[in-house]
Write an enzyme that holds these catalytic residues in place. Structure first.
Site, PDB file in Angstrom:
ATOM      1  N   ASP A 225       9.288  -2.971  -3.311  1.00 16.49           N
ATOM      2  CA  ASP A 225       8.360  -1.968  -2.789  1.00 16.49           C
ATOM      3  C   ASP A 225       8.477  -1.950  -1.271  1.00 16.49           C
ATOM      4  O   ASP A 225       9.327  -2.649  -0.697  1.00 16.49           O
ATOM      5  CB  ASP A 225       6.922  -2.241  -3.236  1.00 16.49           C
ATOM      6  CG  ASP A 225       6.162  -0.947  -3.513  1.00 16.49           C
ATOM      7  OD1 ASP A 225       5.966  -0.170  -2.560  1.00 16.49           O
ATOM      8  OD2 ASP A 225       5.773  -0.717  -4.668  1.00 16.49           O
ATOM      9  N   HIS A 295       8.908   4.215  -1.941  1.00 17.46           N
ATOM     10  CA  HIS A 295       8.580   2.786  -1.923  1.00 17.46           C
ATOM     11  C   HIS A 295       9.818   1.960  -1.580  1.00 17.46           C
ATOM     12  O   HIS A 295      10.081   0.914  -2.175  1.00 17.46           O
ATOM     13  CB  HIS A 295       7.985   2.349  -3.268  1.00 17.46           C
ATOM     14  CG  HIS A 295       6.599   2.886  -3.503  1.00 17.46           C
ATOM     15  ND1 HIS A 295       5.518   2.459  -2.778  1.00 17.46           N
ATOM     16  CD2 HIS A 295       6.141   3.827  -4.369  1.00 17.46           C
ATOM     17  CE1 HIS A 295       4.436   3.111  -3.195  1.00 17.46           C
ATOM     18  NE2 HIS A 295       4.793   3.963  -4.144  1.00 17.46           N
ATOM     19  N   GLU A 358       5.102   8.494  -6.024  1.00 14.45           N
ATOM     20  CA  GLU A 358       4.610   8.591  -4.649  1.00 14.45           C
ATOM     21  C   GLU A 358       5.735   8.708  -3.618  1.00 14.45           C
ATOM     22  O   GLU A 358       5.682   8.119  -2.539  1.00 14.45           O
ATOM     23  CB  GLU A 358       3.713   7.389  -4.321  1.00 14.45           C
ATOM     24  CG  GLU A 358       2.463   7.328  -5.194  1.00 14.45           C
ATOM     25  CD  GLU A 358       1.600   6.124  -4.902  1.00 14.45           C
ATOM     26  OE1 GLU A 358       0.368   6.227  -5.044  1.00 14.45           O
ATOM     27  OE2 GLU A 358       2.155   5.053  -4.554  1.00 14.45           O
TER      28      GLU A 358
END
Length: 793
Positions: A225, A295, A358
């Protein structure tokens, strides 16, 4: 904790009393008085509960009670099929668990004559399936039959649960019964994020052990991440050398001399292999996740050429949504394929998670090179570009015998044809994917996001402050009602996710995962018409001591006693006791001793002199369901509210966060609750008659949140005094402050500081509004506790 703080601390657990497995007498004492605040409806057992004879979680598909009891003791032998190595391994595992729990080790061998427990492979048993089993228990012995080793393992787990119901040493008496059992869903999972806070291989194994004991079979390992790259890649060593370390925000990122203190950690390939083997021996498949195209900040920090800008960001110390994406160059795909080539052999399972969530497209939209690629491919927007990105890597996985699994954003530009979708933004993604013919795993936020707190108790673990309780997990419907029977076949199962931004320790992880993981296990294993919340609670009375037996720190939030004080005019106070589920009988003491099932039973709010120390816990059938909680009832605590008991003015992003200041020797850091968009609190209906002093304990936290386009919503208030101040208003958050408490003393410490000021005389009850006027939002000033102290008599 300071001596003046309202205290809710864990005490020593009361001894767990043994009961026979033949039957249980239910304690009839009420959980709490009907007129006490916040008392839920009392949970009751069904008229003919199986919990007394079959205290197994998850609840078996079919149970037939029989007469008599089987005694498993030191002389008991276990027989396995001749030459069956897996059956032998599972039997030895069962024997080792018995030794740890009861203090004796049954002998394991192939001779069936005289064996007390028999493991048998039977391809004809019903129900069908590799994970199905039949457990026959008679007074003479027990037989576990299964089509495959997975079924033998689960049958052995069920027998172990039956043999440990009394949490005692020595021989175990088990009620005679026949169990026919098989799972409802193939995917019964938990996800652990180790990118934000690293967990050692041994700590991961502790989680796997509990998963196995609950018949959960899929471990989703979130390995990369923005905040860390946690897996060794030989060809690209900087991924762990650089990407595996970050400098935490705030005080946690500095040592005692003020120098940066890196936070690092990664798994070697040998450690990965060891964990995967350990999981496989417990019938758990490990699904790795390498998150992309977003990420990706830790990877780009290590190799800037992988990004869009060519610049090297730091490995992020912040939580939230970041804008660093992998670029779409052929060289980056070569890098990602090289990574997959090293990672895929470590995980023999079918599924490989590539994230897809995201991925903020700002950098792609601003890059001429990325836009040129998009146009070359004839794609209309960045979402289709992400779909192409994921599809290219999905094809690469498919060529190597793997199947792409991605978060539900992969639907937005059109997912690869054979992709499996993990629905996290509610259940809409699962519905859309299943209707389109894609297999789906339900993992929706917030319903199955275990980084949410499980109660609003003052000693709850950190996390998102919207409560996801044990009961709410148990009531989760795995198959959305919008799907027809054919579409529902695409539902593989469900998974609980634990994101660890606010879970720094293994204890926090364990408490967040279980017993909510037990509820999820039952929902994904047990036939829907066999689910019963009240019966689950009865069986959980046996399970809670098992957690302690195995050294696992499962949360007792559902049963922990809550204290609600109310001042009285006669120098006394009223104290109401309750717990979240209403299950069990609450017993208490006021003499400093530990409560037992023989201590006074709570039936109505207690009228007590000041000061009095109250200890209490809930019991079921003589078993303590939770650790003892202690409440020091005094002039301070009866008029104090911590941040958990104050109301957020807005609550747009309400978090319960651990203070980043160094913990005191032998102590724990404080847990502070605030809305990161607008740290503003309301003390509702404050009784101000006779109050002379306002006392507020405050702290500061780094505002380390990447909020993307929502950053403009963060509220700041100009400082009207040097160093800023805490402003207190009467009735609303508008108008002139009633009291102003300068922050200058608090700026001298990373920890908590108590600010005090006289309170102008007020009559009656009023709301009080608390806001920080500090001129900025970083650091984020937070309230730990507000106390309204009366005039001295």
């Amino acid at each position: 904790m300071g001596t003046t703080k309202r205290q809710l601390v864990l005490g020593a657990m009361a001894c767990v009393l043994a009961v026979t497995m033949a039957g249980c007498q239910r304690d009839s004492a009420p959980a709490a008085a009907a007129n006490a605040p916040d008392v839920p409806e009392k949970a009751t057992a069904p008229a003919a509960s199986e919990a007394a004879t079959t205290p197994v979680i998850p609840r078996p598909a079919k149970v037939e009670a029989r007469e008599g009891r089987f005694v498993l003791g030191p002389q008991s032998r276990i027989a396995v099929p001749a030459g069956h190595a897996e059956a032998l391994r599972i039997a030895n595992d069962f024997a080792a668990r018995v030794q740890k729990a009861r203090g004796f080790t049954p002998q394991v061998g192939e001779a069936a004559d005289g064996a007390a427990v028999v493991f048998a492979i039977d391809p004809n048993i019903k129900p069908a399936g590799d994970e199905a089993y039949v457990l026959d228990i008679t007074p003479q012995g027990a037989k576990i039959s299964a089509r495959a080793p997975a079924g033998l393992f689960y049958g052995a787990i069920t027998l172990w649960q039956l043999a440990t119901a009394d949490v005692a040493q020595g021989e175990a008496g088990i009620a005679a019964q026949r169990i026919e059992d098989a799972p409802r869903f193939a995917w019964r999972g938990l996800m652990l994020d180790v990118a934000r806070h690293f967990r050692t291989p041994d700590e991961v194994k502790e989680v796997l052990d509990q998963m196995a004991l609950h018949k959960l079979n899929t471990f989703h390992w979130h390995l990369t991440d923005d905040q860390g790259w946690r897996i060794q890649i030989d060809k690209y060593p900087r991924l762990t050398q650089v990407g595996g370390c970050r400098i935490p925000a705030g005080a946690a990122g500095r040592d005692a001399k003020g120098k940066p203190k890196p936070y690092c950690g990664f798994y070697t390939k040998d450690e990965i292999r060891d964990v995967v083997k350990y999981a496989a021996q417990r019938n758990i498949t490990v699904v790795p996740e390498i998150d992309l195209p977003g990420h990706a900040q830790a990877a780009i920090a290590a190799y800037p050429q992988l990004g869009v800008t060519g610049k090297a960001p730091p490995v992020s110390p912040d939580w939230g949504i970041h804008s660093w994406l992998f670029n779409v160059d052929d060289g980056t795909f070569k890098f990602l394929e090289d990574v997959l080539d090293e990672v895929m052999p470590l995980f023999p399972g079918r599924y490989f998670h590539l994230g897809g969530d995201e991925a903020v497209k700002d950098q792609w939209g601003q890059s001429p090179a990325v836009q040129a690629k998009k146009n070359e491919l004839g794609l209309k927007d960045e979402m289709q570009l992400q779909s192409w990105f994921m599809g290219r890597l999905g094809d690469y996985l498919e060529k190597h015998g793997k199947r792409l699994l991605g978060w539900d954003e992969i639907l937005e530009g059109g997912p690869p044809a054979d992709a499996t979708v993990m629905s996290w933004r509610g259940t809409d993604g699962a519905i859309e994917a299943a209707r389109a013919g894609h297999d789906v795993v339900l993992s929706p936020s917030p319903a199955l996001y275990l980084n949410h707190v499980q109660s609003d108790a003052p000693d709850e673990t950190p996390g998102r402050a919207d409560v996801i309780s044990l009961k709410s997990v148990y009531e989760f419907k795995v198959v959305p009602v919008q799907l027809n029977a054919e579409q529902a076949k695409h539902v593989l199962g469900a998974q609980g996710n634990l994101w660890t931004e606010h879970h720094r320790t293994q204890q926090r992880v364990e408490r967040a995962l279980f017993p909510r993981g037990a509820a999820l296990a039952e929902v994904t294993w047990t036939p829907e018409d066999r689910l019963d919340w009240n019966d689950f609670l009865q069986r959980l009375a046996f399970q809670m001591p098992r957690y302690r037996l195995t050294g696992f720190d499962a949360a007792d939030s559902a049963f922990a006693v809550r204290f609600t004080p109310q001042p009285k005019a006669d120098g006394k106070a009223s104290l109401a006791l309750s717990n979240q589920t209403g299950f069990g009988a609450i017993h208490y003491t006021v003499d400093g001793s530990e409560p037992t099932a023989q201590s006074p039973a709570y039936t109505h709010p207690l009228d007590l002199p000041l000061p009095t120390t109250v200890k209490a816990t809930a019991f079921a059938d003589g078993r303590a369901m939770a650790a003892t909680r202690t409440f020091a009832l005094d002039t301070h605590s009866v008029r104090a509210r911590d941040s958990n008991a104050l109301r957020a003015c807005k609550g747009d992003l309400l978090l319960r966060m651990e203070d980043d200041a160094p913990a005191q020797p032998g102590g724990e850091r404080q847990l502070l609750k605030a809305d990161v968009f607008d740290p503003c609190w309301i003390y509702d209906d404050a009784q101000l008659d006779g109050i002379a002093t306002l006392q507020v304990r405050v702290g500061q936290l780094p505002h380390n949140f990447q909020l993307h386009k929502d950053a403009k919503l963060v509220v700041t208030r100009p400082a009207k005094v040097e160093g800023g101040a805490l402003e207190v208003r009467l009735g609303s958050c508008e108008g002139e402050p009633l009291v102003t408490l300068p922050l200058a003393p608090a700026r001298k410490s990373d920890g908590l500081t108590t600010l005090s000021a006289p309170l102008p005389t007020q009559a009656g009850n009023h709301d009080l509004c608390f806001v920080f006027a500090s001129g900025g939002y970083n650091p984020m000033w937070v309230i730990d506790e507000v106390a309204l102290l009366p005039r001295a008599p």
